[in-house]
Design a protein around this motif. Sequence first.
Motif, PDB file in Angstrom:
ATOM      1  N   MET A 120     -15.761  -8.846   3.728  1.00 30.16           N
ATOM      2  CA  MET A 120     -14.374  -9.258   3.478  1.00 30.16           C
ATOM      3  C   MET A 120     -14.269 -10.353   2.418  1.00 30.16           C
ATOM      4  SD  MET A 120     -12.623  -9.230   7.253  1.00 30.16           S
ATOM      5  CE  MET A 120     -12.788  -7.824   8.354  1.00 30.16           C
ATOM      6  N   ARG A 121     -15.246 -10.428   1.553  1.00 32.68           N
ATOM      7  CA  ARG A 121     -15.244 -11.481   0.535  1.00 32.68           C
ATOM      8  C   ARG A 121     -14.088 -11.287  -0.452  1.00 32.68           C
ATOM      9  NH1 ARG A 121     -17.568 -12.588  -4.528  1.00 32.68           N
ATOM     10  NH2 ARG A 121     -18.351 -10.462  -4.696  1.00 32.68           N
ATOM     11  N   VAL A 122     -13.935 -10.056  -0.944  1.00 34.73           N
ATOM     12  CA  VAL A 122     -12.869  -9.785  -1.907  1.00 34.73           C
ATOM     13  C   VAL A 122     -11.509  -9.796  -1.214  1.00 34.73           C
ATOM     14  CG1 VAL A 122     -11.962  -8.138  -3.592  1.00 34.73           C
ATOM     15  CG2 VAL A 122     -14.436  -8.439  -3.350  1.00 34.73           C
ATOM     16  N   ALA A 123     -11.456  -9.247  -0.007  1.00 34.74           N
ATOM     17  CA  ALA A 123     -10.198  -9.241   0.745  1.00 34.74           C
ATOM     18  C   ALA A 123      -9.701 -10.664   0.991  1.00 34.74           C
ATOM     19  CB  ALA A 123     -10.387  -8.517   2.068  1.00 34.74           C
ATOM     20  N   THR A 124     -10.615 -11.565   1.267  1.00 31.96           N
ATOM     21  CA  THR A 124     -10.239 -12.962   1.472  1.00 31.96           C
ATOM     22  C   THR A 124      -9.816 -13.610   0.166  1.00 31.96           C
ATOM     23  OG1 THR A 124     -11.775 -13.134   3.341  1.00 31.96           O
ATOM     24  CG2 THR A 124     -11.047 -15.193   2.323  1.00 31.96           C
ATOM     25  N   LEU A 125     -10.526 -13.295  -0.908  1.00 33.73           N
ATOM     26  CA  LEU A 125     -10.207 -13.836  -2.222  1.00 33.73           C
ATOM     27  C   LEU A 125      -8.786 -13.474  -2.636  1.00 33.73           C
ATOM     28  CD1 LEU A 125     -11.373 -15.284  -4.781  1.00 33.73           C
ATOM     29  CD2 LEU A 125     -12.074 -13.007  -5.576  1.00 33.73           C
ATOM     30  N   TYR A 126      -8.362 -12.267  -2.282  1.00 34.67           N
ATOM     31  CA  TYR A 126      -7.034 -11.778  -2.668  1.00 34.67           C
ATOM     32  C   TYR A 126      -5.988 -11.917  -1.563  1.00 34.67           C
ATOM     33  CZ  TYR A 126      -8.117  -9.991  -7.303  1.00 34.67           C
ATOM     34  OH  TYR A 126      -8.419  -9.899  -8.636  1.00 34.67           O
ATOM     35  N   GLY A 127      -6.341 -12.577  -0.478  1.00 32.54           N
ATOM     36  CA  GLY A 127      -5.364 -12.781   0.584  1.00 32.54           C
ATOM     37  C   GLY A 127      -4.934 -11.502   1.276  1.00 32.54           C
ATOM     38  N   MET A 128      -5.846 -10.552   1.398  1.00 36.25           N
ATOM     39  CA  MET A 128      -5.518  -9.269   2.018  1.00 36.25           C
ATOM     40  C   MET A 128      -5.671  -9.277   3.538  1.00 36.25           C
ATOM     41  SD  MET A 128      -7.503  -6.783  -0.646  1.00 36.25           S
ATOM     42  CE  MET A 128      -6.941  -6.463  -2.313  1.00 36.25           C
ATOM     43  N   ILE A 129      -6.275 -10.330   4.070  1.00 33.04           N
ATOM     44  CA  ILE A 129      -6.433 -10.449   5.515  1.00 33.04           C
ATOM     45  C   ILE A 129      -5.296 -11.305   6.056  1.00 33.04           C
ATOM     46  CG2 ILE A 129      -7.929 -11.205   7.394  1.00 33.04           C
ATOM     47  CD1 ILE A 129      -9.161  -8.960   5.843  1.00 33.04           C
ATOM     48  N   HIS A 130      -4.497 -10.730   6.942  1.00 33.89           N
ATOM     49  CA  HIS A 130      -3.397 -11.462   7.568  1.00 33.89           C
ATOM     50  C   HIS A 130      -3.731 -11.628   9.056  1.00 33.89           C
ATOM     51  CE1 HIS A 130      -0.131 -10.407   4.351  1.00 33.89           C
ATOM     52  NE2 HIS A 130      -1.274 -10.779   3.802  1.00 33.89           N
ATOM     53  N   PRO A 131      -4.257 -12.778   9.445  1.00 35.82           N
ATOM     54  CA  PRO A 131      -4.754 -12.971  10.816  1.00 35.82           C
ATOM     55  C   PRO A 131      -3.728 -12.682  11.908  1.00 35.82           C
ATOM     56  CG  PRO A 131      -5.467 -14.769   9.407  1.00 35.82           C
ATOM     57  CD  PRO A 131      -4.488 -13.965   8.608  1.00 35.82           C
ATOM     58  N   GLU A 132      -2.464 -12.973  11.648  1.00 32.94           N
ATOM     59  CA  GLU A 132      -1.454 -12.727  12.672  1.00 32.94           C
ATOM     60  C   GLU A 132      -1.159 -11.239  12.838  1.00 32.94           C
ATOM     61  OE1 GLU A 132      -0.355 -14.991  14.726  1.00 32.94           O
ATOM     62  OE2 GLU A 132      -1.597 -16.478  13.689  1.00 32.94           O
ATOM     63  N   SER A 133      -1.529 -10.458  11.820  1.00 32.74           N
ATOM     64  CA  SER A 133      -1.373  -9.002  11.913  1.00 32.74           C
ATOM     65  C   SER A 133      -2.618  -8.392  12.550  1.00 32.74           C
ATOM     66  CB  SER A 133      -1.133  -8.405  10.525  1.00 32.74           C
ATOM     67  OG  SER A 133      -1.107  -6.997  10.570  1.00 32.74           O
ATOM     68  N   VAL A 179      -4.383  -5.706   5.202  1.00 41.98           N
ATOM     69  CA  VAL A 179      -3.072  -5.054   5.144  1.00 41.98           C
ATOM     70  C   VAL A 179      -3.078  -4.135   3.920  1.00 41.98           C
ATOM     71  CG1 VAL A 179      -1.829  -6.902   6.329  1.00 41.98           C
ATOM     72  CG2 VAL A 179      -2.153  -7.024   3.851  1.00 41.98           C
ATOM     73  N   ARG A 180      -2.001  -3.396   3.727  1.00 40.55           N
ATOM     74  CA  ARG A 180      -1.911  -2.507   2.555  1.00 40.55           C
ATOM     75  C   ARG A 180      -1.391  -3.326   1.372  1.00 40.55           C
ATOM     76  NH1 ARG A 180      -2.844   2.429   4.590  1.00 40.55           N
ATOM     77  NH2 ARG A 180      -2.199   2.764   6.755  1.00 40.55           N
ATOM     78  N   SER A 181      -2.303  -3.952   0.663  1.00 46.78           N
ATOM     79  CA  SER A 181      -1.939  -4.780  -0.491  1.00 46.78           C
ATOM     80  C   SER A 181      -1.957  -3.946  -1.773  1.00 46.78           C
ATOM     81  CB  SER A 181      -2.920  -5.945  -0.644  1.00 46.78           C
ATOM     82  OG  SER A 181      -2.855  -6.808   0.466  1.00 46.78           O
ATOM     83  N   VAL A 182      -1.066  -4.309  -2.687  1.00 45.73           N
ATOM     84  CA  VAL A 182      -1.019  -3.684  -4.010  1.00 45.73           C
ATOM     85  C   VAL A 182      -0.896  -4.793  -5.045  1.00 45.73           C
ATOM     86  CG1 VAL A 182       0.198  -2.105  -5.551  1.00 45.73           C
ATOM     87  CG2 VAL A 182       0.165  -1.647  -3.091  1.00 45.73           C
ATOM     88  N   PHE A 183      -1.762  -4.746  -6.056  1.00 40.89           N
ATOM     89  CA  PHE A 183      -1.681  -5.674  -7.178  1.00 40.89           C
ATOM     90  C   PHE A 183      -1.681  -4.864  -8.474  1.00 40.89           C
ATOM     91  CE2 PHE A 183      -3.790  -7.910  -3.744  1.00 40.89           C
ATOM     92  CZ  PHE A 183      -3.130  -9.123  -3.702  1.00 40.89           C
ATOM     93  N   VAL A 184      -0.639  -5.048  -9.272  1.00 37.40           N
ATOM     94  CA  VAL A 184      -0.611  -4.471 -10.615  1.00 37.40           C
ATOM     95  C   VAL A 184      -1.009  -5.578 -11.576  1.00 37.40           C
ATOM     96  CG1 VAL A 184       0.825  -3.473 -12.428  1.00 37.40           C
ATOM     97  CG2 VAL A 184       1.117  -2.726 -10.064  1.00 37.40           C
ATOM     98  N   ILE A 185      -2.012  -5.293 -12.397  1.00 34.71           N
ATOM     99  CA  ILE A 185      -2.616  -6.294 -13.279  1.00 34.71           C
ATOM    100  C   ILE A 185      -2.479  -5.815 -14.721  1.00 34.71           C
ATOM    101  CG2 ILE A 185      -4.770  -7.487 -13.838  1.00 34.71           C
ATOM    102  CD1 ILE A 185      -5.567  -6.854 -10.840  1.00 34.71           C
ATOM    103  N   ASP A 186      -2.018  -6.698 -15.607  1.00 38.33           N
ATOM    104  CA  ASP A 186      -1.758  -6.290 -16.992  1.00 38.33           C
ATOM    105  C   ASP A 186      -2.995  -6.471 -17.872  1.00 38.33           C
ATOM    106  OD1 ASP A 186      -1.923  -8.963 -17.824  1.00 38.33           O
ATOM    107  OD2 ASP A 186       0.247  -9.215 -18.034  1.00 38.33           O
ATOM    108  N   PRO A 187      -2.925  -6.078 -19.143  1.00 36.25           N
ATOM    109  CA  PRO A 187      -4.110  -6.165 -20.009  1.00 36.25           C
ATOM    110  C   PRO A 187      -4.629  -7.583 -20.222  1.00 36.25           C
ATOM    111  CG  PRO A 187      -2.549  -4.595 -20.909  1.00 36.25           C
ATOM    112  CD  PRO A 187      -1.847  -5.281 -19.775  1.00 36.25           C
ATOM    113  N   ALA A 188      -3.782  -8.594 -19.979  1.00 33.91           N
ATOM    114  CA  ALA A 188      -4.237  -9.990 -20.081  1.00 33.91           C
ATOM    115  C   ALA A 188      -4.858 -10.471 -18.778  1.00 33.91           C
ATOM    116  CB  ALA A 188      -3.058 -10.889 -20.467  1.00 33.91           C
TER     117      ALA A 188
END
Length: 209
Positions: free
Chosen positions: A102-115, A121-130
Amino acid sequence: MTIQLGQIAPDFEQDSTHGPIRFHEWLGSGWGLFFSHPKNFTPVCTTELGEVARLRPEWDRRGVKPIGLSVDPVEAHHRWEADIAETQSATLDFPMIADPDMRVATLYGMIHPESDPTVTVRSVFVIDPAKKVRLILTYPSSTGRNFAEIIRAIDSLQLTDAQSIATPVNWEPGDAVVISPKLSDEEARRKFPQGFRTLKPYLRLVDMQ
């Protein structure tokens, strides 16, 4: 960690179904769609991954590279690919990151302990060319994502990056757009010689076709 719009997406190196991935290097100079799944061999996730694979022409048309993540090891990801191919008639042609610690999940805040502290959770990140995060969506595990809406949002981001415009409510490609209030009427007339409609001084609509 809390990820916010406009910040550089955190870089990482992790194993995946396509081998080790250094995230920023893998993104290259294009757009990225980074999305997480609670767990392998679950019904909603299986349908989602099949849909992302079927949408390959849409991602390619927009220069978007999809990449998934689940808190299971690579071996489990590969076994799951067979189920997805069988039930969704789609072959996964994009990498799935293995994140058992869960290293990357924690880095991106994808773990919601109360859930649920054991899955993402079902996270989505759209990342641009920068490498900047431009869109964040979070769904509960019981609700499958609407990838048509994600594509619509990417279309809006790419269009508005190129013009001094914004997209109004329920906008779809081809619909009228909103002229930025930062432009004066004179500037707007130069930029949009096709003409525009003024509903209020701050609300001007222009057809882009």
